[in-house]
Design a protein around this motif. Structure first.
Motif, PDB file in Angstrom:
ATOM      1  N   PHE A 168     -12.766   1.246 -24.356  1.00 58.07           N
ATOM      2  CA  PHE A 168     -13.883   1.655 -25.206  1.00 58.07           C
ATOM      3  C   PHE A 168     -14.388   3.009 -24.718  1.00 58.07           C
ATOM      4  N   PRO A 169     -13.708   4.091 -25.103  1.00 61.69           N
ATOM      5  CA  PRO A 169     -14.035   5.397 -24.525  1.00 61.69           C
ATOM      6  C   PRO A 169     -15.436   5.871 -24.904  1.00 61.69           C
ATOM      7  N   ARG A 170     -16.084   6.476 -23.931  1.00 63.03           N
ATOM      8  CA  ARG A 170     -17.369   7.147 -24.157  1.00 63.03           C
ATOM      9  C   ARG A 170     -17.055   8.632 -24.273  1.00 63.03           C
ATOM     10  N   LEU A 171     -17.305   9.178 -25.474  1.00 68.30           N
ATOM     11  CA  LEU A 171     -16.973  10.575 -25.751  1.00 68.30           C
ATOM     12  C   LEU A 171     -18.250  11.308 -26.119  1.00 68.30           C
ATOM     13  N   LEU A 172     -18.136  12.624 -26.220  1.00 75.75           N
ATOM     14  CA  LEU A 172     -19.305  13.448 -26.508  1.00 75.75           C
ATOM     15  C   LEU A 172     -20.082  12.893 -27.710  1.00 75.75           C
ATOM     16  N   ASN A 173     -19.370  12.515 -28.772  1.00 73.70           N
ATOM     17  CA  ASN A 173     -20.044  12.046 -29.981  1.00 73.70           C
ATOM     18  C   ASN A 173     -19.792  10.561 -30.237  1.00 73.70           C
ATOM     19  N   ARG A 174     -19.545   9.796 -29.186  1.00 73.48           N
ATOM     20  CA  ARG A 174     -19.227   8.380 -29.430  1.00 73.48           C
ATOM     21  C   ARG A 174     -19.722   7.457 -28.320  1.00 73.48           C
ATOM     22  N   LEU A 175     -20.633   6.564 -28.731  1.00 75.64           N
ATOM     23  CA  LEU A 175     -21.136   5.532 -27.818  1.00 75.64           C
ATOM     24  C   LEU A 175     -20.934   4.152 -28.468  1.00 75.64           C
ATOM     25  N   TYR A 176     -20.216   4.133 -29.598  1.00 74.73           N
ATOM     26  CA  TYR A 176     -19.991   2.907 -30.367  1.00 74.73           C
ATOM     27  C   TYR A 176     -18.551   2.888 -30.851  1.00 74.73           C
ATOM     28  N   PRO A 177     -17.857   1.787 -30.884  1.00 71.78           N
ATOM     29  CA  PRO A 177     -18.309   0.463 -30.455  1.00 71.78           C
ATOM     30  C   PRO A 177     -18.273   0.389 -28.926  1.00 71.78           C
ATOM     31  N   PHE A 201     -12.566   2.053  -6.388  1.00 68.08           N
ATOM     32  CA  PHE A 201     -12.090   2.137  -7.763  1.00 68.08           C
ATOM     33  C   PHE A 201     -13.256   1.727  -8.646  1.00 68.08           C
ATOM     34  N   GLY A 202     -13.782   2.675  -9.385  1.00 67.48           N
ATOM     35  CA  GLY A 202     -14.951   2.329 -10.183  1.00 67.48           C
ATOM     36  C   GLY A 202     -15.263   3.378 -11.218  1.00 67.48           C
ATOM     37  N   PRO A 203     -16.264   3.085 -12.059  1.00 70.86           N
ATOM     38  CA  PRO A 203     -16.627   4.017 -13.124  1.00 70.86           C
ATOM     39  C   PRO A 203     -17.419   5.207 -12.591  1.00 70.86           C
ATOM     40  N   THR A 204     -17.215   6.362 -13.197  1.00 65.40           N
ATOM     41  CA  THR A 204     -17.982   7.555 -12.859  1.00 65.40           C
ATOM     42  C   THR A 204     -18.395   8.215 -14.162  1.00 65.40           C
ATOM     43  N   PHE A 205     -19.436   9.019 -14.093  1.00 64.74           N
ATOM     44  CA  PHE A 205     -20.088   9.526 -15.306  1.00 64.74           C
ATOM     45  C   PHE A 205     -20.277  11.030 -15.193  1.00 64.74           C
ATOM     46  N   ARG A 206     -19.912  11.742 -16.242  1.00 69.32           N
ATOM     47  CA  ARG A 206     -20.130  13.193 -16.259  1.00 69.32           C
ATOM     48  C   ARG A 206     -20.740  13.572 -17.593  1.00 69.32           C
ATOM     49  N   ALA A 207     -21.951  14.129 -17.521  1.00 68.89           N
ATOM     50  CA  ALA A 207     -22.623  14.570 -18.739  1.00 68.89           C
ATOM     51  C   ALA A 207     -22.085  15.937 -19.142  1.00 68.89           C
ATOM     52  N   GLU A 208     -20.778  16.007 -19.318  1.00 64.38           N
ATOM     53  CA  GLU A 208     -20.105  17.266 -19.632  1.00 64.38           C
ATOM     54  C   GLU A 208     -20.011  17.402 -21.137  1.00 64.38           C
ATOM     55  N   LYS A 209     -20.436  18.533 -21.650  1.00 62.52           N
ATOM     56  CA  LYS A 209     -20.362  18.717 -23.098  1.00 62.52           C
ATOM     57  C   LYS A 209     -18.961  19.208 -23.481  1.00 62.52           C
ATOM     58  N   SER A 210     -17.938  18.565 -22.935  1.00 58.89           N
ATOM     59  CA  SER A 210     -16.568  18.988 -23.235  1.00 58.89           C
ATOM     60  C   SER A 210     -15.951  18.050 -24.246  1.00 58.89           C
ATOM     61  N   LYS A 211     -15.249  18.643 -25.190  1.00 57.27           N
ATOM     62  CA  LYS A 211     -14.604  17.851 -26.229  1.00 57.27           C
ATOM     63  C   LYS A 211     -13.123  18.203 -26.211  1.00 57.27           C
ATOM     64  N   THR A 212     -12.458  17.863 -25.130  1.00 51.64           N
ATOM     65  CA  THR A 212     -11.039  18.192 -25.034  1.00 51.64           C
ATOM     66  C   THR A 212     -10.236  16.903 -24.919  1.00 51.64           C
ATOM     67  N   ARG A 213      -8.925  17.038 -24.947  1.00 51.39           N
ATOM     68  CA  ARG A 213      -8.056  15.857 -24.822  1.00 51.39           C
ATOM     69  C   ARG A 213      -8.083  15.277 -23.411  1.00 51.39           C
ATOM     70  N   VAL A 247      -6.950  11.451 -23.839  1.00 49.80           N
ATOM     71  CA  VAL A 247      -7.470  10.400 -22.947  1.00 49.80           C
ATOM     72  C   VAL A 247      -8.268   9.328 -23.675  1.00 49.80           C
ATOM     73  N   ARG A 248      -8.749   9.615 -24.878  1.00 50.26           N
ATOM     74  CA  ARG A 248      -9.564   8.590 -25.568  1.00 50.26           C
ATOM     75  C   ARG A 248      -8.767   7.307 -25.812  1.00 50.26           C
ATOM     76  N   GLU A 249      -7.431   7.410 -25.865  1.00 48.44           N
ATOM     77  CA  GLU A 249      -6.632   6.202 -26.102  1.00 48.44           C
ATOM     78  C   GLU A 249      -6.297   5.460 -24.812  1.00 48.44           C
ATOM     79  N   THR A 250      -6.777   5.967 -23.675  1.00 48.53           N
ATOM     80  CA  THR A 250      -6.430   5.325 -22.406  1.00 48.53           C
ATOM     81  C   THR A 250      -7.581   4.515 -21.834  1.00 48.53           C
ATOM     82  N   SER A 251      -8.718   4.554 -22.514  1.00 49.51           N
ATOM     83  CA  SER A 251      -9.870   3.762 -22.111  1.00 49.51           C
ATOM     84  C   SER A 251     -10.088   2.722 -23.208  1.00 49.51           C
TER      85      SER A 251
END
Ligand code: 4AD
Ligand code: MG
Length: 430
Positions: free
Chosen positions: A421-430, A201-213, A415-419
């Motif tokens: 501090f979500p990391r999204l295509l255009n969001r690395l802050y806060p 159980f751990g974090p995973t990273f995808r450099a996907e340029k997807s902006k979906t729910r 999904v942004r409300e389920t993390s």
């Protein structure tokens, strides 16, 4: 006695002190209703003018949103409240005043709320989502511990890609290139050969340029891997596991589901076995549903998955996808070698794929051939090939995306409300 809102139900009739913040309030000349929150829950505090000295009542009436304090009073039963009790306030000791709190009870736009994610987490609904997330994590450990799995932690910094090379975050590992893990699977396969049934159980990273729910750049995955386990047996574990987490949330998060206005009718129907449809049949079904352009061999998009999920209204396995749209490691389907022994589990209500899983190739030469066909660098997979050199066995595993699962069970749209501090295509802050 010092306690918390959650624990206060064990102190009905007693005087207690709780460290809290003011969430909201209503007051008149004679009474102030304080909506208190302390992180463990939300509770009403009632301050009655005739029962308090003037100064205390005035203090209660003047409290501003998110001011912190110790509040003392008697816990009394109250049938009208969600939690069944409230506090008759006796005294308040302010710790730190809060003025002009940015998130007021009025509606704010999502971008504004996301900019204030560090504060938004305090709100009732966001709080409920994280409590449900926590319950799913708790139920996950419970399920795998009870079923004889050992938790193994794969690395996050890696030298190669399990899920295709296009979505990798690259970083520097001293004088070497490294990548953030897209999936711990390949390491979990090594772990399964050492410990039989394992999960991570751990974090995973995808450099996907997807902006979906459904897409996050950083998400958490649960990855079980089982030695001596075929695809069919793995599907059975998956449906038992998903049923367990749904039932745990229904049982232990009643207040949170209510805070989110979640209609639980569909969740209550979740039970094993889950419906299954082959990729071939799914293509036919989609054509009948009016998706005339879909061709055998294409991957399904969100509208396709939603059409299939709506038809069943339960989590549904789509099995045996074409080999060429799936990763290199999947075992061929003996009944049709153009397809593989795999399944995606599609959640109901448009939440999409929550699990991807498969039986893994256990034959050394076939795996070498695939690595070559997929244009991967054989050297960086040498350790993975060793698992086929030294006592290879049939084995299967899967990955469940935590945030999509939380979104589905909580009934939040995105999904942004389920993390936290979500990391999204255009969001690395806060
Ligand atoms: O289907 P995926 O890519 O499968 C794997 O990574 C396998 N190696 C897992 C395994 O067999 N051990 O990802 C698995 C799940 C998806 O079904 C989805 O729930 C979630 O991870 N997921 C994402 N969640 C949020 N944002 C993204 N960008 C996601 N990509 C995948
Ligand atoms: Mg997948």
């Amino acid at each position: 006695m010092k306690t918390t809102i959650k624990q206060a139900k064990q102190h009905i009739g007693q005087e207690v002190t709780i460290g809290a913040w003011l969430h909201n309030k209503r007051s008149s000349g004679k009474i102030a209703f304080l909506q208190l929150r302390d992180g463990t829950g939300f509770m009403q505090g009632v301050a009655v003018k005739s029962e308090l000295d003037e100064e205390t009542f005035q203090l209660a009436k003047d409290l501003t949103q998110e001011t912190s304090f110790y509040i003392t009073g008697t816990i009394t039963e109250d049938d009208r409240s969600d939690i069944g009790y409230e506090m008759q306030v006796k005294s308040i000791e302010v710790i730190s005043e809060s003025h002009d709190y940015p998130i007021t009870p009025k509606d704010h736009g999502t971008e504004f709320l996301m900019d204030h994610r560090h504060l938004w987490l305090r709100s009732r609904k966001q709080h409920a989502v994280m409590i449900i997330r926590n319950e799913i994590i708790r139920a996950t450990y419970e399920f795998f511990n009870e079923h004889g799995f050992t938790k193994i932690d794969p690395p996050i910094l890696t030298a190669s890609a399990p899920e295709g090379t296009s979505e990798l975050f690259q970083t520097q590992y001293f004088d070497q290139d490294a990548y953030l893990s897209q999936s711990g699977q390949l390491y979990m396969e090594a772990a399964a050969m050492a410990y039989n049934k394992v999960f991570s159980f751990g974090p995973t990273f995808r450099a996907e340029k997807s902006k979906t729910r459904r897409h996050l750049i950083e998400f958490w995955m649960i990855e079980p891997e089982m030695a001596f386990c075929n695809h069919e047996e793995s599907l059975e574990v998956q449906e038992q596991y998903v049923t367990h987490i749904v039932q745990s949330v229904l049982k232990n998060c009643e207040l949170e589901l209510k805070a989110l206005d979640r209609d639980t009718t569909n969740l209550e129907k979740v039970a094993t076995p889950f419906p299954r449809i082959t990729y071939d049949d799914a293509v036919e079904f989609l054509k009948e549903q009016g998706f005339e352009d879909i061709e055998w061999g294409e991957d399904f998009g969100a509208p396709h998955e939603t059409a299939i999920a709506n038809h069943f209204d339960l989590p549904v396995f789509i099995t045996n996808y074409p080999t060429k749209i799936k990763p290199f490691y999947m075992q061929p389907n003996p009944e049709n070698e153009d397809t593989v022994l795999c399944a995606d589990l599609i959640a109901p209500e448009g939440y999409g794929e929550i699990i991807g899983g498969s039986e893994r190739i256990n034959d050394l030469s076939l795996l070498e051939q695939r690595i070559d066909e997929y244009g991967l660098d054989a050297d960086s997979y040498d350790y993975y090939l060793d698992l086929r050199r030294y006592g290879s066995v049939p084995h299967s595993g899967f990955g469940l995306g935590l945030e999509r699962t939380v979104a589905w069970i909580s009934g939040v749209e995105h999904v942004r409300e389920t993390s936290p501090f979500p990391r999204l295509l255009n969001r690395l802050y806060p």
